[in-house]
Design a protein around this motif. Structure first.
Motif, PDB file in Angstrom:
ATOM      1  N   ALA A  81       3.235   0.010  11.739  1.00 26.68           N
ATOM      2  CA  ALA A  81       4.000  -0.660  10.717  1.00 26.68           C
ATOM      3  C   ALA A  81       5.353  -0.331  10.687  1.00 26.68           C
ATOM      4  O   ALA A  81       6.193  -0.922  10.454  1.00 26.68           O
ATOM      5  N   LEU A  82       5.475   0.977  10.685  1.00 24.59           N
ATOM      6  CA  LEU A  82       6.762   1.711  10.707  1.00 24.59           C
ATOM      7  C   LEU A  82       7.766   1.192  11.800  1.00 24.59           C
ATOM      8  O   LEU A  82       8.945   0.614  11.707  1.00 24.59           O
ATOM      9  N   VAL A  83       7.263   1.266  12.927  1.00 27.80           N
ATOM     10  CA  VAL A  83       8.044   0.684  14.217  1.00 27.80           C
ATOM     11  C   VAL A  83       8.088  -0.721  13.966  1.00 27.80           C
ATOM     12  O   VAL A  83       9.404  -1.281  14.724  1.00 27.80           O
ATOM     13  N   GLU A  84       7.139  -1.527  13.740  1.00 26.36           N
ATOM     14  CA  GLU A  84       7.461  -2.984  13.557  1.00 26.36           C
ATOM     15  C   GLU A  84       8.393  -3.368  12.510  1.00 26.36           C
ATOM     16  O   GLU A  84       8.764  -4.405  12.225  1.00 26.36           O
ATOM     17  N   GLY A  85       8.723  -2.565  11.569  1.00 27.94           N
ATOM     18  CA  GLY A  85       9.605  -2.921  10.432  1.00 27.94           C
ATOM     19  C   GLY A  85       8.765  -3.193   9.181  1.00 27.94           C
ATOM     20  O   GLY A  85       9.394  -3.918   8.318  1.00 27.94           O
ATOM     21  N   ASN A  86       7.349  -3.162   9.183  1.00 31.64           N
ATOM     22  CA  ASN A  86       6.566  -3.580   8.041  1.00 31.64           C
ATOM     23  C   ASN A  86       6.424  -2.601   6.964  1.00 31.64           C
ATOM     24  O   ASN A  86       5.796  -2.833   5.847  1.00 31.64           O
ATOM     25  N   LEU A  87       6.958  -1.353   7.428  1.00 31.23           N
ATOM     26  CA  LEU A  87       6.471  -0.275   6.345  1.00 31.23           C
ATOM     27  C   LEU A  87       7.926   0.362   6.316  1.00 31.23           C
ATOM     28  O   LEU A  87       8.450   0.825   7.517  1.00 31.23           O
ATOM     29  N   LYS A  88       8.489   0.921   5.238  1.00 33.47           N
ATOM     30  CA  LYS A  88       9.692   1.600   4.994  1.00 33.47           C
ATOM     31  C   LYS A  88       9.171   3.072   5.084  1.00 33.47           C
ATOM     32  O   LYS A  88       8.385   3.512   4.385  1.00 33.47           O
ATOM     33  N   ILE A  89      10.312   3.864   5.835  1.00 34.58           N
ATOM     34  CA  ILE A  89       9.945   5.237   5.993  1.00 34.58           C
ATOM     35  C   ILE A  89       9.784   5.894   4.214  1.00 34.58           C
ATOM     36  O   ILE A  89       9.066   6.730   4.008  1.00 34.58           O
ATOM     37  N   ALA A  90      10.860   5.506   3.414  1.00 34.04           N
ATOM     38  CA  ALA A  90      11.261   6.134   2.314  1.00 34.04           C
ATOM     39  C   ALA A  90       9.732   5.848   1.406  1.00 34.04           C
ATOM     40  O   ALA A  90       9.447   6.820   0.571  1.00 34.04           O
ATOM     41  N   SER A  91       9.473   4.562   1.309  1.00 32.75           N
ATOM     42  CA  SER A  91       8.135   4.415   0.505  1.00 32.75           C
ATOM     43  C   SER A  91       6.935   5.087   1.108  1.00 32.75           C
ATOM     44  O   SER A  91       6.168   5.438   0.290  1.00 32.75           O
ATOM     45  N   ALA A  92       6.839   5.026   2.391  1.00 29.82           N
ATOM     46  CA  ALA A  92       5.608   5.716   2.965  1.00 29.82           C
ATOM     47  C   ALA A  92       5.669   7.010   2.695  1.00 29.82           C
ATOM     48  O   ALA A  92       4.470   7.986   2.424  1.00 29.82           O
ATOM     49  N   TRP A  93       6.837   7.856   2.571  1.00 31.03           N
ATOM     50  CA  TRP A  93       7.041   9.396   2.259  1.00 31.03           C
ATOM     51  C   TRP A  93       6.610   9.435   1.027  1.00 31.03           C
ATOM     52  O   TRP A  93       5.742  10.434   0.505  1.00 31.03           O
ATOM     53  N   ALA A  94       7.139   8.641   0.051  1.00 28.35           N
ATOM     54  CA  ALA A  94       6.946   8.786  -1.370  1.00 28.35           C
ATOM     55  C   ALA A  94       5.411   8.385  -1.594  1.00 28.35           C
ATOM     56  O   ALA A  94       5.115   9.258  -2.711  1.00 28.35           O
ATOM     57  N   THR A  95       4.693   7.611  -0.932  1.00 28.22           N
ATOM     58  CA  THR A  95       3.346   7.347  -1.639  1.00 28.22           C
ATOM     59  C   THR A  95       2.142   8.418  -0.609  1.00 28.22           C
ATOM     60  O   THR A  95       1.134   8.140  -0.735  1.00 28.22           O
ATOM     61  N   GLY A  96       3.070   9.470   0.334  1.00 30.75           N
ATOM     62  CA  GLY A  96       1.981  10.091   1.207  1.00 30.75           C
ATOM     63  C   GLY A  96       1.313   9.546   2.023  1.00 30.75           C
ATOM     64  O   GLY A  96       0.671  10.257   3.015  1.00 30.75           O
TER      65      GLY A  96
END
Length: 114
Positions: A81-96
């Motif tokens: 999802a990160l590589v495809e642009g469907n998940l942002k690193i900041a929100s993924a980090w913030a939610t664990g």
């Protein structure tokens, strides 16, 4: 139903990220930024290693150790999802969903990668 990407799909995603970074405009690259990096995939119990250098990701391959200057840990589907642009690193980090172990300056530089 929870899906899990395969080891091969994760490796392909990291190579796709490397290709994407290589295609970036040189003026957007982090020149002089040279760090070892690992990406541990929790649900597959596999580690990939590589090197971030001058805004590019090079030498991507399976690794035997997590040791690196920048260490990422995430699930296989989150990597895709990160590589495809469907998940942002900041929100993924913030939610664990993504764990990042790096120095403060490295964290700032990482924002431009994902």
């Amino acid at each position: 139903m929870i899906t899990v990407a395969t080891v091969e799909q994760c490796e392909q995603a990291l190579h796709a990220l490397a290709d994407k970074l290589a295609g970036n405009d040189p003026s957007r690259r982090n020149l002089g930024f040279d760090r070892s990096m690992t990406c541990s995939i929790r649900d597959l119990d596999v580690v990939f290693g590589g090197r971030l250098t001058d805004g590019r990701l090079v030498d991507v391959s399976r690794a035997t150790s997590r040791e690196a200057q920048i260490r990422l840990t995430m699930g296989s589907d989150d990597l895709i999802a990160l590589v495809e642009g469907n998940l942002k690193i900041a929100s993924a980090w913030a939610t664990g969903r993504v764990k990042v172990e790096a120095g403060v300056r490295d964290l700032i530089k990482l924002r431009s990668i994902f």
